[in-house]
Design an enzyme around this catalytic site. Structure first.
Site, PDB file in Angstrom:
ATOM      1  N   HIS A  97       0.885  -1.173   0.000  1.00  0.00           N
ATOM      2  CA  HIS A  97       0.000   0.000   0.000  1.00  0.00           C
ATOM      3  C   HIS A  97       0.916   1.214   0.000  1.00  0.00           C
ATOM      4  O   HIS A  97       1.560   1.521   0.996  1.00  0.00           O
ATOM      5  CB  HIS A  97      -0.886  -0.056   1.251  1.00  0.00           C
ATOM      6  CG  HIS A  97      -2.084   0.824   1.193  1.00  0.00           C
ATOM      7  ND1 HIS A  97      -3.106   0.633   0.277  1.00  0.00           N
ATOM      8  CD2 HIS A  97      -2.453   1.903   1.930  1.00  0.00           C
ATOM      9  CE1 HIS A  97      -4.038   1.559   0.468  1.00  0.00           C
ATOM     10  NE2 HIS A  97      -3.660   2.348   1.458  1.00  0.00           N
ATOM     11  N   LYS A 141     -10.026   6.592  -3.498  1.00  0.00           N
ATOM     12  CA  LYS A 141      -9.064   7.624  -3.107  1.00  0.00           C
ATOM     13  C   LYS A 141      -7.709   7.192  -3.649  1.00  0.00           C
ATOM     14  O   LYS A 141      -7.293   6.048  -3.444  1.00  0.00           O
ATOM     15  CB  LYS A 141      -9.083   7.712  -1.579  1.00  0.00           C
ATOM     16  CG  LYS A 141      -7.928   8.394  -0.910  1.00  0.00           C
ATOM     17  CD  LYS A 141      -8.335   8.831   0.504  1.00  0.00           C
ATOM     18  CE  LYS A 141      -7.208   8.702   1.501  1.00  0.00           C
ATOM     19  NZ  LYS A 141      -7.561   9.257   2.825  1.00  0.00           N
ATOM     20  N   LYS A 186      -3.636   7.697  -3.754  1.00  0.00           N
ATOM     21  CA  LYS A 186      -2.545   8.257  -2.955  1.00  0.00           C
ATOM     22  C   LYS A 186      -1.486   8.774  -3.918  1.00  0.00           C
ATOM     23  O   LYS A 186      -0.888   7.986  -4.674  1.00  0.00           O
ATOM     24  CB  LYS A 186      -1.951   7.179  -2.045  1.00  0.00           C
ATOM     25  CG  LYS A 186      -2.965   6.508  -1.140  1.00  0.00           C
ATOM     26  CD  LYS A 186      -3.589   7.442  -0.127  1.00  0.00           C
ATOM     27  CE  LYS A 186      -2.649   7.753   1.005  1.00  0.00           C
ATOM     28  NZ  LYS A 186      -3.362   8.445   2.117  1.00  0.00           N
ATOM     29  N   ASP A 203      -5.349  11.949  -2.271  1.00  0.00           N
ATOM     30  CA  ASP A 203      -4.728  12.327  -0.992  1.00  0.00           C
ATOM     31  C   ASP A 203      -3.242  12.543  -1.246  1.00  0.00           C
ATOM     32  O   ASP A 203      -2.539  11.621  -1.685  1.00  0.00           O
ATOM     33  CB  ASP A 203      -4.935  11.218   0.043  1.00  0.00           C
ATOM     34  CG  ASP A 203      -4.452  11.620   1.427  1.00  0.00           C
ATOM     35  OD1 ASP A 203      -3.923  12.743   1.579  1.00  0.00           O
ATOM     36  OD2 ASP A 203      -4.609  10.815   2.370  1.00  0.00           O
ATOM     37  N   GLU A 248      -7.301  15.916  -0.698  1.00  0.00           N
ATOM     38  CA  GLU A 248      -6.988  15.783   0.727  1.00  0.00           C
ATOM     39  C   GLU A 248      -5.564  16.248   1.003  1.00  0.00           C
ATOM     40  O   GLU A 248      -4.628  15.811   0.334  1.00  0.00           O
ATOM     41  CB  GLU A 248      -7.174  14.310   1.122  1.00  0.00           C
ATOM     42  CG  GLU A 248      -6.920  14.011   2.583  1.00  0.00           C
ATOM     43  CD  GLU A 248      -7.315  12.576   2.940  1.00  0.00           C
ATOM     44  OE1 GLU A 248      -8.090  11.933   2.193  1.00  0.00           O
ATOM     45  OE2 GLU A 248      -6.833  12.087   3.979  1.00  0.00           O
ATOM     46  N   ASP A 258      -6.615  16.716   6.663  1.00  0.00           N
ATOM     47  CA  ASP A 258      -6.370  15.445   7.358  1.00  0.00           C
ATOM     48  C   ASP A 258      -5.241  15.656   8.373  1.00  0.00           C
ATOM     49  O   ASP A 258      -5.493  15.871   9.556  1.00  0.00           O
ATOM     50  CB  ASP A 258      -6.053  14.337   6.349  1.00  0.00           C
ATOM     51  CG  ASP A 258      -5.762  13.012   7.053  1.00  0.00           C
ATOM     52  OD1 ASP A 258      -6.026  12.899   8.262  1.00  0.00           O
ATOM     53  OD2 ASP A 258      -5.247  12.075   6.407  1.00  0.00           O
ATOM     54  N   LYS A 294     -10.923  11.415  12.347  1.00  0.00           N
ATOM     55  CA  LYS A 294     -10.202  10.193  12.727  1.00  0.00           C
ATOM     56  C   LYS A 294     -10.194  10.085  14.244  1.00  0.00           C
ATOM     57  O   LYS A 294      -9.706  11.012  14.917  1.00  0.00           O
ATOM     58  CB  LYS A 294      -8.770  10.215  12.181  1.00  0.00           C
ATOM     59  CG  LYS A 294      -8.725  10.228  10.653  1.00  0.00           C
ATOM     60  CD  LYS A 294      -7.332  10.019  10.110  1.00  0.00           C
ATOM     61  CE  LYS A 294      -7.379   9.920   8.578  1.00  0.00           C
ATOM     62  NZ  LYS A 294      -6.049   9.758   7.974  1.00  0.00           N
ATOM     63  N   GLU A 298     -13.985   6.032   4.817  1.00  0.00           N
ATOM     64  CA  GLU A 298     -12.973   5.150   4.220  1.00  0.00           C
ATOM     65  C   GLU A 298     -12.615   4.054   5.232  1.00  0.00           C
ATOM     66  O   GLU A 298     -11.450   3.694   5.374  1.00  0.00           O
ATOM     67  CB  GLU A 298     -11.731   5.962   3.833  1.00  0.00           C
ATOM     68  CG  GLU A 298     -11.134   6.734   5.004  1.00  0.00           C
ATOM     69  CD  GLU A 298      -9.905   7.565   4.668  1.00  0.00           C
ATOM     70  OE1 GLU A 298      -9.635   7.840   3.494  1.00  0.00           O
ATOM     71  OE2 GLU A 298      -9.194   7.941   5.629  1.00  0.00           O
TER      72      GLU A 298
HETATM   73  C1  MUC Z   1      -4.427   9.027   5.135  1.00  0.00           C
HETATM   74  O1  MUC Z   1      -3.544   9.846   5.011  1.00  0.00           O
HETATM   75  O2  MUC Z   1      -5.566   9.387   4.920  1.00  0.00           O
HETATM   76  C2  MUC Z   1      -6.232   6.471   4.960  1.00  0.00           C
HETATM   77  C3  MUC Z   1      -6.550   5.652   3.906  1.00  0.00           C
HETATM   78  C4  MUC Z   1      -5.366   5.290   3.283  1.00  0.00           C
HETATM   79  O3  MUC Z   1      -5.225   4.567   2.316  1.00  0.00           O
HETATM   80  O4  MUC Z   1      -4.335   5.888   3.920  1.00  0.00           O
HETATM   81  C5  MUC Z   1      -4.825   6.549   5.025  1.00  0.00           C
HETATM   82  C6  MUC Z   1      -4.078   7.653   5.604  1.00  0.00           C
HETATM   83 MG    MG Z   2      -4.976  11.436   4.432  1.00  0.00          MG
END
Ligand code: MUC
Ligand code: MG
Length: 373
Positions: free
Chosen positions: A22, A167, A169, A198, A224, A249, A273, A327
């Site tokens: 991941h 989402k 990354k 994000d 994000e 976040d 969170k 999420e």
């Molecule tokens: C984050 O930064 O949001 C939440 C879902 C994911 O894949 O990573 C996280 C951390």
């Molecule tokens: Mg995040």
């Protein structure tokens, strides 16, 4: 009724493999480390909580090892012998003696709520005032690091009707490469899915100005944490300029952070969170600040396992509006389960059962196998 006392608090570090690497901007996860809190009370009831972070110290300033050490050495002596059913008093006692440490506090607050719910025969959601929804729609994070693999993964999630919010990354690669990756995925999925990104603070404002514009112009629904949490004025400017809404976040490390972000107009969505506010009750205080300020809500995760995920879920089902959904997919990223009742994901939703407490029982054999020796 005799007073019920907290008798002991045990913390267990559990290392579990992930279904695939991941990739986040700051860290690639090959496994996830959970910190499970077992809070035992004089009436024989055990409350469960979880204090989990991502990538050791890559995301926050508490690591699994420091969380365990701090709960064992500093939290437990303050709580053992205290009234187990007075959660206000217990958390106040911690807050007076311990600054910060919201991840550790979240595991403890969750365990107190679980124990009290089991004691009263009520789900945690009802202890928190009562649920206004039965389930929560759950986003999935596409983070394999490969565009074609991410599209295939999204198609599979749509086919099995598990997720229709994705989402992505981004942030670690050169910005144009990341933008091509995001646009390709959005074009492949079209209106069948909501696509969000994000950045995990990896851009600076000069990059983010253009990148947010491109993302908004290409149908990306939400951005994000594009820039560093400490660059508050930059975040205010981006929030005014970006065609796609900006979600905070990392900027939220406490309920007080949420208030000052709202006062500054630095985001139009908050990621809630439990770990970053200090528990399921604490995160609802941030939600109330947002609601009063007209800021929309999203139910975030620190990629907790089932215990932490359900602790968050019980809080989120009490929310009036959860415009951007959640999420809470942490358990689905892991190859192994340590509770008997794995959370149920069906028809794009996580179900939140009405059993007492968090509704979970530890699978002692699995826990013994995966606990760090
Ligand atoms: C984050 O930064 O949001 C939440 C879902 C994911 O894949 O990573 C996280 C951390
Ligand atoms: Mg995040």
């Amino acid at each position: 009724m005799n007073q019920v006392l907290i008798e002991s608090i045990e913390t267990v570090i559990v290392d579990l493999p992930t279904i695939r690497p991941h990739k986040l901007a700051m860290h690639t996860m090959q496994n996830q480390t959970l910190v499970i809190v077992r809070l035992r009370c004089s009436d024989g009831i055990e409350g469960l909580g979880e204090s989990t972070t991502i990538g050791g110290l890559a995301y926050g300033n508490e690591s699994p090892e420091s969380i365990k050490q701090n709960i064992d050495s500093h939290f437990a002596p303050l709580l053992v012998g205290q009234d187990a059913s007075n959660i206000n008093a217990a958390m106040l006692r911690l807050d007076k003696a311990i600054t910060g440490n919201t991840f550790a506090k979240s595991g403890i607050e969750s365990a107190l709520l679980d124990a009290q719910g089991k004691r009263l025969g009520l789900p945690v959601s009802e202890l928190l005032g009562g649920r206004v929804r039965e389930g929560l729609e759950v986003a999935w994070t596409l983070a394999s690091g490969d565009t074609a693999k991410d599209i295939a993964e999204a198609e599979q999630m749509l086919d099995i009707r598990r997720h229709r919010i994705f989402k992505l990354k981004i942030g670690a690669n050169e910005v144009n490469q990341d933008l091509r990756h995001v646009i390709a995925i959005k074009q492949a999925l079209g209106d069948r899915a909501s696509v969000r990104v994000d950045v995990n603070q990896y851009w600076d404002e000069s990059v983010a100005i253009r990148a947010c514009q491109v993302l908004g112009d290409n149908g990306i629904d939400l951005i994000e944490q594009p820039i560093a949490r400490i660059n508050r004025s930059g975040q205010i400017r981006l929030n005014q300029r970006s065609p796609a809404p900006i979600m905070a976040d990392e900027s939220i490390e406490s309920v007080e952070d949420a208030f000052s972000l709202a006062a500054d107009g630095a985001a139009s969505i908050f990621a809630l969170k439990i770990a970053k506010n200090g528990g399921p009750r604490a995160v609802l205080r941030t939600a109330q600040i947002a609601e009063a300020a007209g800021i929309s809500l999203y139910g975030g995760t620190m990629l907790e396992g089932s215990v932490g995920t359900m602790a968050a879920a019980h809080a989120f089902v009490t929310l009036n509006k959860l415009t951007w959904h959640t999420e809470l997919f942490g358990p689905l990223l892991l190859t192994e389960e340590i509770v008997v009742e794995a959370p149920v994901y069906r028809e794009f939703q996580l179900e939140v059962p009405r059993n007492p407490g968090l509704g979970l029982t530890l699978d002692e054999e699995r826990l013994a196998f995966f606990r760090r020796k």
